[in-house]
Design a protein around this motif. Structure first.
Motif, short mmCIF file in Angstrom:
data_model
loop_
_atom_site.label_atom_id
_atom_site.label_comp_id
_atom_site.label_asym_id
_atom_site.label_seq_id
_atom_site.Cartn_x
_atom_site.Cartn_y
_atom_site.Cartn_z
N GLY A 1 2.17 4.93 0.27
CA GLY A 1 1.73 6.08 1.05
C GLY A 1 2.69 6.38 2.17
O GLY A 1 3.71 5.69 2.36
N GLU B 1 0.86 -1.18 0.00
CA GLU B 1 0.00 0.00 0.00
C GLU B 1 0.90 1.24 0.00
O GLU B 1 1.55 1.54 1.00
CB GLU B 1 -0.91 0.01 1.23
CG GLU B 1 -1.89 -1.15 1.29
CD GLU B 1 -3.01 -1.02 0.26
OE1 GLU B 1 -3.14 0.07 -0.34
OE2 GLU B 1 -3.71 -2.02 0.04
N GLN C 1 -0.58 3.87 -6.45
CA GLN C 1 -1.30 3.74 -5.19
C GLN C 1 -1.13 2.37 -4.51
O GLN C 1 -1.14 2.28 -3.29
CB GLN C 1 -2.80 4.00 -5.42
CG GLN C 1 -3.08 5.40 -5.97
CD GLN C 1 -4.55 5.64 -6.23
OE1 GLN C 1 -5.41 4.92 -5.70
NE2 GLN C 1 -4.86 6.62 -7.05
N ARG C 2 -1.00 1.32 -5.32
CA ARG C 2 -0.95 -0.03 -4.73
C ARG C 2 -0.20 -0.96 -5.68
O ARG C 2 -0.28 -0.81 -6.90
CB ARG C 2 -2.38 -0.54 -4.49
CG ARG C 2 -2.48 -1.92 -3.86
CD ARG C 2 -3.96 -2.30 -3.68
NE ARG C 2 -4.15 -3.70 -3.30
CZ ARG C 2 -4.18 -4.14 -2.05
NH1 ARG C 2 -4.04 -3.28 -1.05
NH2 ARG C 2 -4.37 -5.42 -1.79
N ARG D 1 2.48 5.94 5.26
CA ARG D 1 2.57 4.96 6.35
C ARG D 1 3.47 3.78 6.00
O ARG D 1 3.84 2.99 6.86
CB ARG D 1 1.17 4.46 6.72
CG ARG D 1 0.29 5.51 7.37
CD ARG D 1 -1.07 4.96 7.78
NE ARG D 1 -1.83 4.50 6.63
CZ ARG D 1 -2.57 5.29 5.87
NH1 ARG D 1 -2.66 6.59 6.15
NH2 ARG D 1 -3.24 4.81 4.84
N GLU E 1 0.01 10.93 1.25
CA GLU E 1 -0.65 10.06 2.22
C GLU E 1 -0.99 8.69 1.65
O GLU E 1 -0.75 7.66 2.28
CB GLU E 1 -1.92 10.72 2.75
CG GLU E 1 -2.59 9.92 3.86
CD GLU E 1 -3.79 10.63 4.45
OE1 GLU E 1 -4.41 10.07 5.38
OE2 GLU E 1 -4.10 11.74 3.99
N ASN E 2 -1.53 8.63 0.42
CA ASN E 2 -1.97 7.36 -0.15
C ASN E 2 -1.43 7.10 -1.56
O ASN E 2 -1.96 6.24 -2.27
CB ASN E 2 -3.51 7.30 -0.19
CG ASN E 2 -4.12 7.33 1.20
OD1 ASN E 2 -3.76 6.54 2.06
ND2 ASN E 2 -5.04 8.27 1.42
N LEU E 3 -0.41 7.83 -1.96
CA LEU E 3 0.11 7.65 -3.31
C LEU E 3 1.47 8.32 -3.44
O LEU E 3 1.92 9.03 -2.54
CB LEU E 3 -0.87 8.24 -4.35
CG LEU E 3 -1.26 9.72 -4.20
CD1 LEU E 3 -0.24 10.65 -4.87
CD2 LEU E 3 -2.63 9.98 -4.82
#
Length: 764
Positions: free
Chosen positions: A634, A632, A757-758, A636, A653-655
């Motif tokens: 991002g 994932e 993103q993933r 984190r 944050e997510n990408l």
């Protein structure tokens, strides 16, 4: 010109006494005191690094790597100090000897100017001591070469008066005067930019005035003096630009010039704790940056009312007998006029709300609306090269004070013999007004030398034992790291860090991207991946995490908390314990990583790769083996630095957005050696639409694919993972990548390709 005077025993005694008092006043008694600490550390770093090289070396190669570092100002001092270091002196004593040398040059030049104007020998010596006692000189000791440059105005203008006296017919004496003038100009440009401009401006005024006022000198001025003057300054400027690698430094806002402009109240009333006699008489007042614009240097160096009064009186008494007095007065007038800055200030203080909302140096700059009225010189500071970087406007007062001193000398030289006791008493009274608290001055010089010595014993030599000379070092977090200049040069290792704001800006242009991750001055657990990346891409071999401040600890060892008073400090142990406490959890996290070796000392921690992980290959293999699918993307995800090796913007944050050309490193699980595995990338494409299709090219070894996208929907592509080495590098290219600024008129100027993103693993 004065007739040659005989030297008497009393003259020698006065000269030697004055010389030692002058060195004592300026804190430059070799092997006993040094004038300052912070700038001595900074300069000594360059001097030691220059001495580490060949005899013709004038660059630092130990810090500010990968490029050789040119000292932004002060080469004339640093190079001379490097000679003393080559002769075996400790850097702190070499700095003191260098300072003493240039101060003596300034002192004897001031005496020579007095002698040229016809002053009696003892009055000339006293006059020289008066010039060297000016607060504008010794109170600037913390600014190193600026202080020496101001003192050397006497040396520079001695060259001016020497060349004024040459004849138009070529002679050996004239040739020597021309060569000495050129050498003086070169020394000045490499000593300090402020006083170089004062020299150029003041000399130009003198030459122009003499050309207008003296018809008999016009021929020699046109034929010799002016060409030599112009050519000398042009060549000196060219040499300096060639040395630093640019034609000029960046200009500054008018608010800076205004904030550091000379307030007329500073001229009239001295600041408390600066001058002994005004303090004793209760004439001084307290000043601080809590209410005044600029910083303490503006108000502790500029009290000059006595020399202004006596200087103007001297001009009035001598203007008819010596036409040059008016030319010198013009120099003084210009100096003080430019010192005012763009706006007139008379006890101008910060509004109460500004003091509360932006205390101390947060509100050092002065907005135009808070000034009384404009002075009219803003266009000079905005438009004319050289003038536009003299941001501390008040320093022009040095030229004004020096010119007024010369007017006093002209008057003293013309006083009848029966009045020489009176003129000598006036010189002595002016001298007395210039003297600081001598006990404090002595203590400062002694303490500064002791602290320099302690820096050697407590951090420089211990670091030298821990770091191999061939290793590349990064001190993090980084900033304007004065102390590192010295630590690297004395330790004979190479580091990216460097002290000096101008030097720092230049060095950053060539730094590896990993260093930029610490540009906010913060080191915490979130920054550990960025630190790891520097080891991963072989940017560094050693990371040093200091518990002392690499700027302020160079000014007051081992810590300094009061920016107003360089000698006022809190508990040293408190400073260190606070810093260690702040970093303790981060150090613990670093030590827990299996691939890092952390050695924690009292003043610093050293981080290296463990021997089995030395080099990027073992470390990369280990880090990739710790990553599991799905990934994932991002903020984190802690292993971003391992995957996104080249051509990516900062993780969001997510990408994460790619640039037009990027590389992605993915782990290849063991089962993929015997089975068909695919990395499934899920992403969007910036700017893709039916009216604007965007091509993306994906490639790995033995496989590539071009795909066109016509929408910003989530897309996916399966890329084969067939590399038996345990990792696969994927290259992607987006030829039509564009910035939101160009495509949409937004404020984002980043070139954007795909937003990954993933990443999933598919086994077939």
């Amino acid at each position: 010109m004065n007739k040659r005077q005989q030297w008497h025993l009393q003259d020698y005694i006065l000269l030697i006494t004055s010389l030692f008092f002058m060195l004592f006043l300026n804190g430059a008694i070799p092997f006993v005191t040094i004038p300052t600490l912070g700038q001595a550390i900074w300069t000594s770093g360059f001097a030691r690094s220059i001495a580490n090289g060949s005899w013709y070396n004038i660059f630092a190669h130990d810090f500010g790597i990968p490029q050789p570092a040119a000292i932004a100002f002060g080469l004339s001092g640093a190079w001379l100090e490097s000679l003393f270091i080559r002769f075996g002196m400790a850097p702190f004593d070499a700095y003191s000897c260098m300072s003493a040398f240039w101060l003596m040059v300034a002192f004897f030049s001031a005496i020579k100017i007095s002698d040229m104007f016809g002053a009696h020998r003892r009055l000339a010596i006293l006059s020289g001591l008066l010039w060297m006692s000016m607060p504008i000189i010794w109170a600037h000791a913390g600014y190193s070469m600026l202080s020496l440059g101001i003192a050397l105005l006497s040396f520079y203008f001695l060259a001016v008066f020497n060349i004024l006296n040459i004849e138009s017919n070529p002679t050996k004496k004239n040739f020597i005067s021309v060569i000495l003038y050129f050498i003086t100009v070169v020394i000045s440009v490499f000593m300090d930019g402020y006083t170089f401009m004062m020299f150029a401006t003041g000399a130009s005024i003198i030459f122009s005035f003499v050309f207008i006022a003296s018809s008999k000198r016009r021929h020699s001025l046109l034929k010799v003096v002016l060409p030599v003057h112009v050519i000398s300054f042009l060549i000196a400027y060219f040499l300096f630009a060639k040395y630093i690698g640019k034609s000029n430094f960046e200009s500054y806002s008018m608010d800076f010039f205004r904030g550091w402009g000379l307030d007329l109240s500073f001229i009239v009333q001295p600041t408390k704790t600066v001058l002994w006699l005004p303090d004793f008489l209760g004439l001084s007042i307290n000043r601080s940056d809590s209410i005044y614009f600029g910083d303490y240097s503006v108000w502790v160096t500029t009290f000059s009312l006595p020399i202004i009064i006596i200087g103007l009186f001297s001009w009035y008494k001598t203007k008819k007998r010596n036409y040059l007095s008016t030319g010198i007065l013009l120099v003084a007038t210009l100096g003080f006029y430019m010192a005012l800055g763009p706006s007139l200030k008379i006890n101008s203080i910060k509004p109460e709300q500004m003091q509360i909302n932006s205390p101390h140096q947060q509100s050092a700059l002065m907005p135009a609306e808070l000034a009384i009225l404009p002075t009219g010189n803003a266009w000079v500071s905005e438009s004319i090269p050289g003038f536009n970087v003299m941001r501390a406007s008040y320093r022009w007062s040095a030229l004004g004070i020096f010119a007024l001193w010369m007017l006093v000398i002209v008057w003293v030289s013309q006083v009848e013999k029966k009045y020489q006791v009176i003129s000598g008493s006036i010189l002595f009274f002016l001298l007395l007004l210039n003297i600081p608290n001598l006990a404090n001055q002595w203590q400062r010089g002694v303490i500064a030398r002791k602290m320099f010595h302690k820096i050697d014993d407590e951090i420089a030599f211990p670091l030298r034992q821990k770091i191999n000379g061939a290793e590349k070092v990064a001190f993090i977090p980084w900033g304007n790291d004065f102390l590192v200049n010295y630590l690297a040069s004395i330790g004979d290792f190479r580091t990216f860090n460097i002290g000096g704001d101008k030097n720092l800006v230049e060095a950053q242009r060539f730094w590896p991207t990993g260093m930029q991750s610490f540009n906010d001055g913060v080191l915490n657990a979130d920054k550990i991946p960025a630190l790891t990346k520097m080891f991963l891409d072989n940017s560094v071999d050693v990371v040093v995490i200091p518990y002392v401040h690499l700027l302020w600890s160079a000014h007051r060892w081992p810590c300094r908390q009061d920016a107003e008073d360089p000698m006022k400090l809190s508990s040293d142990s408190l400073c260190l314990s606070q810093r260690k406490s702040e970093l303790a959890s981060t150090i613990h996290s670093l030590a827990a990583l299996p691939y890092l070796d952390v050695v924690d000392n009292t003043l610093f921690a050293i981080v290296k790769l463990r021997p089995e992980f030395t080099g990027s290959e073992p470390l990369l293999t280990f880090l990739l083996s710790q990553i599991d699918y799905p990934i994932e993307v991002g903020s984190r995800f802690k292993d971003n630095v391992v995957l996104f090796t080249q051509g990516w913007h900062n993780v969001e944050e997510n990408l994460i957005w790619s640039q037009s050309h990027a590389k992605l490193m993915l782990p290849v699980p063991e089962e993929c050696v015997s089975q068909h595995c695919y990395a499934v990338l899920k992403f969007t494409v910036f700017g893709a639409s039916p009216a604007r299709s965007v091509r993306v090219h994906f490639s790995v070894s033995g496989w590539n694919q071009n795909v066109r996208f016509s929408s910003t929907d989530l897309n996916e592509i399966a890329i084969p993972l067939g590399n038996a080495s345990g990792r696969q590098e994927i290259t992607l290219t987006v030829p039509e990548a564009i910035s939101p600024e160009k495509l949409l008129g937004a404020s984002d100027s980043r070139e954007l390709g795909i937003a990954l993103q993933r990443i999933e693993l598919s086994i077939k």
